[in-house]
Design a protein around this motif. Structure first.
Motif, short mmCIF file in Angstrom:
data_model
loop_
_atom_site.label_atom_id
_atom_site.label_comp_id
_atom_site.label_asym_id
_atom_site.label_seq_id
_atom_site.Cartn_x
_atom_site.Cartn_y
_atom_site.Cartn_z
N ALA A 13 6.01 -1.65 -2.00
CA ALA A 13 5.29 -0.30 -2.13
C ALA A 13 4.59 -0.44 -3.67
CB ALA A 13 6.26 1.07 -2.22
N ILE A 14 3.59 0.44 -3.86
CA ILE A 14 3.24 0.53 -5.30
C ILE A 14 3.55 1.70 -5.87
CG2 ILE A 14 1.11 -0.58 -4.38
CD1 ILE A 14 -0.49 2.13 -4.37
N THR A 18 -3.24 4.03 -5.05
CA THR A 18 -3.83 4.73 -3.91
C THR A 18 -3.52 3.96 -2.62
OG1 THR A 18 -5.64 5.63 -5.01
CG2 THR A 18 -6.06 5.68 -2.52
N VAL A 19 -3.03 4.50 -1.52
CA VAL A 19 -3.03 3.84 -0.37
C VAL A 19 -4.07 4.35 0.70
CG1 VAL A 19 -1.53 3.15 1.81
CG2 VAL A 19 -0.49 3.31 -0.48
N ASP A 21 -5.20 4.47 4.19
CA ASP A 21 -4.73 3.93 5.68
C ASP A 21 -5.26 4.45 6.80
OD1 ASP A 21 -2.59 3.15 7.52
OD2 ASP A 21 -1.14 4.54 6.96
N LEU A 59 -5.26 -1.33 6.23
CA LEU A 59 -4.75 -0.64 5.29
C LEU A 59 -5.20 -1.24 3.89
CD1 LEU A 59 -1.96 1.17 4.90
CD2 LEU A 59 -1.41 -1.16 3.87
N LYS A 61 -3.98 -0.88 -0.36
CA LYS A 61 -3.30 -0.68 -1.38
C LYS A 61 -3.91 -0.89 -2.75
CE LYS A 61 1.22 -0.81 0.82
NZ LYS A 61 2.53 -1.39 0.93
N THR A 63 -3.30 -0.44 -6.80
CA THR A 63 -2.72 -0.12 -8.03
C THR A 63 -3.55 0.41 -9.18
OG1 THR A 63 -2.65 -2.42 -9.32
CG2 THR A 63 -0.85 -1.81 -7.73
N SER A 85 -3.39 8.35 0.41
CA SER A 85 -2.14 8.89 -0.09
C SER A 85 -2.27 8.37 -1.75
CB SER A 85 -0.88 8.17 0.45
OG SER A 85 -0.77 8.53 1.74
N ILE A 87 -0.12 7.77 -5.26
CA ILE A 87 0.94 7.60 -5.39
C ILE A 87 1.64 7.64 -6.94
CG2 ILE A 87 2.97 5.94 -5.13
CD1 ILE A 87 1.66 6.53 -2.39
N SER A 90 6.11 5.83 -7.54
CA SER A 90 6.49 5.32 -6.40
C SER A 90 6.59 6.46 -5.38
CB SER A 90 7.93 4.47 -6.36
OG SER A 90 7.74 3.38 -7.24
N LYS A 95 -1.50 13.85 -0.06
CA LYS A 95 -1.79 13.19 0.93
C LYS A 95 -3.23 13.71 1.48
CE LYS A 95 -0.04 10.42 4.64
NZ LYS A 95 1.13 10.05 5.24
#
Length: 154
Positions: A13-14, A18-19, A21, A59, A61, A63, A85, A87, A90, A95
């Motif tokens: 996980a970052i 941002t994720v 998805d 997907l 991710k 940082t 999402s 983040i 963590s 969302k």
């Protein structure tokens, strides 16, 4: 042993970032081209991942990156079911579900060579009269296009 550590880093996980998805399968690279990334952003890309909802998905991710409104609106044109999402430490703090806007200004190039946006210093404007599938209409030349017909520049 180094390869195993590389694999673990990709899957982790970052901490902040941002994720993106629920990108349609094989569209992650299109989405990446739309993003303004810095040289120190770490980017993790998953392509053709299993998805209960979509069968396959991509997907991304990233940082230390939060999407701009223009980036998010543009991604929504390519991936209408995308979820973003945000983040922090963590933890998912926000969302967002894509919402295709009714008007896009400035970053879509009209394919009509005679359109005034291609001959004068005028920013483009596209209305989105249909959202499934996405149809675009140039506010100046009035021509209609699909998302695959136009070039997107951020």
């Amino acid at each position: 042993m180094s390869e195993l550590n590389d694999i673990k880093n990709v899957a982790r996980a970052i901490e902040n970032g941002t994720v993106i998805d629920h990108i349609p399968a094989n569209c992650a690279m299109k989405v990446l081209k739309l993003l303004s990334l810095k040289s120190d952003n770490q980017v993790i890309v998953g392509i053709n991942l299993e998805s209960a909802k979509f069968g396959k998905k991509d997907l991304i991710k990233i940082t230390d990156k939060e999407l701009s409104k223009d980036e998010f609106d543009t991604i929504a044109l390519i991936a209408p079911d995308v979820t973003v999402s945000i983040i922090e430490n963590s933890v998912v703090v926000k969302k967002l579900k894509a919402d295709i806007p009714n008007l896009i200004e400035g970053f879509i190039v009209c394919p009509n060579p005679k359109c005034i946006t291609n001959t004068e210093h005028i920013g483009s404007r596209f209305f989105i009269p249909e959202k499934n599938p996405i149809k675009l209409r140039c506010a100046y030349c009035e021509k209609k296009y699909t998302i695959d017909d136009v070039e997107i520049k951020i």
